[in-house]
Design a protein around this motif. Structure first.
Motif, mmCIF file in Angstrom:
data_model
loop_
_atom_site.group_PDB
_atom_site.id
_atom_site.type_symbol
_atom_site.label_atom_id
_atom_site.label_comp_id
_atom_site.label_asym_id
_atom_site.label_seq_id
_atom_site.Cartn_x
_atom_site.Cartn_y
_atom_site.Cartn_z
ATOM 1 N N ASP A 31 0.855 -1.184 0.000
ATOM 2 C CA ASP A 31 0.000 0.000 0.000
ATOM 3 C C ASP A 31 0.894 1.238 0.000
ATOM 4 O O ASP A 31 1.666 1.462 0.934
ATOM 5 C CB ASP A 31 -0.906 -0.007 1.231
ATOM 6 N N ASP A 32 0.811 2.056 -1.061
ATOM 7 C CA ASP A 32 1.686 3.221 -1.185
ATOM 8 C C ASP A 32 1.448 4.264 -0.102
ATOM 9 O O ASP A 32 2.377 4.923 0.352
ATOM 10 C CB ASP A 32 1.506 3.875 -2.559
ATOM 11 N N ASN A 33 0.199 4.455 0.316
ATOM 12 C CA ASN A 33 -0.109 5.492 1.294
ATOM 13 C C ASN A 33 0.236 5.092 2.727
ATOM 14 O O ASN A 33 0.773 5.890 3.483
ATOM 15 C CB ASN A 33 -1.583 5.882 1.212
ATOM 16 N N TYR A 34 -0.119 3.882 3.105
ATOM 17 C CA TYR A 34 0.082 3.442 4.487
ATOM 18 C C TYR A 34 0.607 2.006 4.526
ATOM 19 O O TYR A 34 -0.093 1.093 4.971
ATOM 20 C CB TYR A 34 -1.232 3.528 5.268
ATOM 21 N N GLN A 36 2.145 -1.339 5.789
ATOM 22 C CA GLN A 36 2.169 -1.939 7.120
ATOM 23 C C GLN A 36 3.288 -2.973 7.198
ATOM 24 O O GLN A 36 3.569 -3.671 6.224
ATOM 25 C CB GLN A 36 0.837 -2.633 7.421
#
Length: 114
Positions: A31-34, A36
């Motif tokens: 996930d580029d934004n967040y 994990q």
């Protein structure tokens, strides 16, 4: 369930009790934004699948999410979760493009060699 991620660390396999084996490893989701960071594990014969993986490469991890309750001797209740991987597939980004052989142009000559 499944998740895509980059393998960022592998730990040594450990034995618990007489015959239970597990190997833990860490992935980072794509996930580029967040993104994990998630610790997962493989057990018993699935450990071989993790041994073959390369740190830094991207994979699709198929897993079962497991949880259990444990009560300590002083009646304290603790809940545990584990993410047990049972299949791993390399993602296309890991597979190098196949080089097509260069095509040479063949011309037939009208001149015969004899």
């Amino acid at each position: 369930m499944e998740i895509e991620g980059k393998l960022i660390e592998k730990f040594a396999a450990t034995t618990h009790g007489e015959s239970f084996k597990k190997q833990e490893f860490v992935i980072e989701t794509l996930d580029d934004n967040y993104p994990q960071t998630i610790k997962m594990q493989a057990t018993q014969d699935k450990i071989e699948k993790i041994d073959a993986l390369k740190v830094g490469m991207q994979y699709t991890f198929h897993f079962n999410l497991r949880g259990r309750k444990w009560e300590s001797p002083d009646n304290k209740i603790i809940y545990f979760n584990t993410i047990d991987v049972w299949r791993v597939e390399p993602m296309e980004q890991n597979i190098p493009a196949v080089q097509q052989p260069a095509q040479t142009e063949t011309r037939l000559s009208d001149d015969l060699p004899f």
